[in-house]
Write a protein that holds these residues in place. Structure first.
Motif, PDB file in Angstrom:
ATOM      1  N   MET A  23       0.842  -1.195   0.000  1.00  0.00           N
ATOM      2  CA  MET A  23       0.000   0.000   0.000  1.00  0.00           C
ATOM      3  C   MET A  23       0.875   1.242   0.000  1.00  0.00           C
ATOM      4  N   THR A  24       0.371   2.314  -0.612  1.00  0.00           N
ATOM      5  CA  THR A  24       1.097   3.585  -0.639  1.00  0.00           C
ATOM      6  C   THR A  24       0.943   4.291   0.711  1.00  0.00           C
ATOM      7  N   LEU A  25       1.765   5.325   0.903  1.00  0.00           N
ATOM      8  CA  LEU A  25       1.680   6.130   2.118  1.00  0.00           C
ATOM      9  C   LEU A  25       0.254   6.650   2.321  1.00  0.00           C
ATOM     10  N   LYS A  26      -0.341   7.212   1.251  1.00  0.00           N
ATOM     11  CA  LYS A  26      -1.690   7.771   1.367  1.00  0.00           C
ATOM     12  C   LYS A  26      -2.709   6.701   1.722  1.00  0.00           C
ATOM     13  N   GLU A  27      -2.586   5.523   1.105  1.00  0.00           N
ATOM     14  CA  GLU A  27      -3.535   4.438   1.368  1.00  0.00           C
ATOM     15  C   GLU A  27      -3.454   3.978   2.823  1.00  0.00           C
ATOM     16  N   ILE A  28      -2.223   3.887   3.327  1.00  0.00           N
ATOM     17  CA  ILE A  28      -2.036   3.466   4.723  1.00  0.00           C
ATOM     18  C   ILE A  28      -2.600   4.511   5.670  1.00  0.00           C
ATOM     19  N   ALA A  29      -2.237   5.770   5.435  1.00  0.00           N
ATOM     20  CA  ALA A  29      -2.710   6.850   6.305  1.00  0.00           C
ATOM     21  C   ALA A  29      -4.235   6.951   6.291  1.00  0.00           C
ATOM     22  N   ASP A  30      -4.825   6.844   5.104  1.00  0.00           N
ATOM     23  CA  ASP A  30      -6.288   6.937   5.005  1.00  0.00           C
ATOM     24  C   ASP A  30      -6.966   5.744   5.693  1.00  0.00           C
ATOM     25  N   SER A  31      -6.412   4.548   5.503  1.00  0.00           N
ATOM     26  CA  SER A  31      -7.017   3.342   6.080  1.00  0.00           C
ATOM     27  C   SER A  31      -7.013   3.375   7.603  1.00  0.00           C
TER      28      SER A  31
END
Length: 251
Positions: A23-31
């Motif tokens: 997962m990308t940084l944004k995907e991890i942070a959003d999740s």
């Protein structure tokens, strides 16, 4: 009291374990509903320590350090102590000697023995090493280990006769091992000790790898006449110990 950064690290690892492609940084942070700035610093630190790796598309995936930690965690699961109550229960049901052995550097090593009051005297004792090709426990390993590992072990074994019933032909042994694999248990018919009959079954870990074998041994006339009953209890016990170690049948 919990430490927020530690909780976030755990949450990240738990999240990524189910996402094979990463997962990308944004995907991890959003999740995880985390700020991207602090998440970025956590991910960078975890990557530098080998807990994560970064792909070409800047996705984060679980790293090699976790393999080392997981392996150590498996090793600390003491299969011997975990198995003890099951081995004792098996002994009480079949009223014969019960053993457990592991493979250490391609050698069979006895790690547990539970005697029954009517047990016959055997030469096998805890800590003792025995031939792998002519014992029930050893044959269980040879039957259920990966084929390449079995071949590598047998290539270094001198198959000399221990008793007059010992199988010394590599071809005959391989044919026997194929049968054992199909039926789910191995047999030592007076091949290591005259008069002794042994039935053995494999124990697996959470990864489906064989980590031990357990057996029931006794006088041939006594064990052979009750083989179906003993095999049922033996294989059931082996599965219970395997499940205790995290194994899932059919998984």
């Amino acid at each position: 009291m919990t430490v927020k950064s530690a909780e976030r690290v755990i949450d990240i690892l738990d999240l990524l374990k189910d996402v094979r492609e990463g997962m990308t940084l944004k995907e991890i942070a959003d999740s995880l509903s985390l700020p991207q700035s602090s998440t970025f610093h956590l991910l960078n630190t975890m990557e530098s320590k080998g807990f994560l790796i970064v792909t070409e598309r800047r996705s984060y995936k679980l790293g090699p350090k976790l393999i080392q930690i997981g392996t150590k965690a498996i090793e600390t699961l003491d299969i011997n102590s975990e198995a003890q109550p099951y081995l004792r229960r098996l002994m009480e049901k079949v009223e014969e000697t019960v053993f457990m052995a592991v493979l250490i550097e391609q050698e069979l090593v006895y790690v547990a023995k539970v005697d029954n009051p009517r047990s016959v005297l055997t030469s096998a004792q805890i800590g003792m090493r025995k031939p792998i090709y002519c014992t029930g426990l050893g044959k269980a390993f040879l039957a259920f280990l990966p084929e390449s590992m079995k071949d590598r072990i047998l290539a270094n074994v001198d198959m000399h006769a221990v008793t007059e019933k010992t199988i010394t032909s590599r071809l005959s042994l391989n044919n026997q091992l194929s049968l054992f694999r199909q039926q789910g248990y191995a047999v030592d018919d007076e091949e290591n000790e005259s008069g002794l009959y042994c039935l053995a079954s494999p124990v697996f870990n959470a990864s489906g790898e064989m980590v031990a074998a357990i057996s029931v041994s006794g006088p041939k006339n006594r064990v052979y006449s009750r083989q179906a009953e003993i095999v049922e209890e033996l294989t059931k016990t082996a599965l219970q110990i395997s499940e205790r170690a995290g194994f899932t049948k059919g998984g």
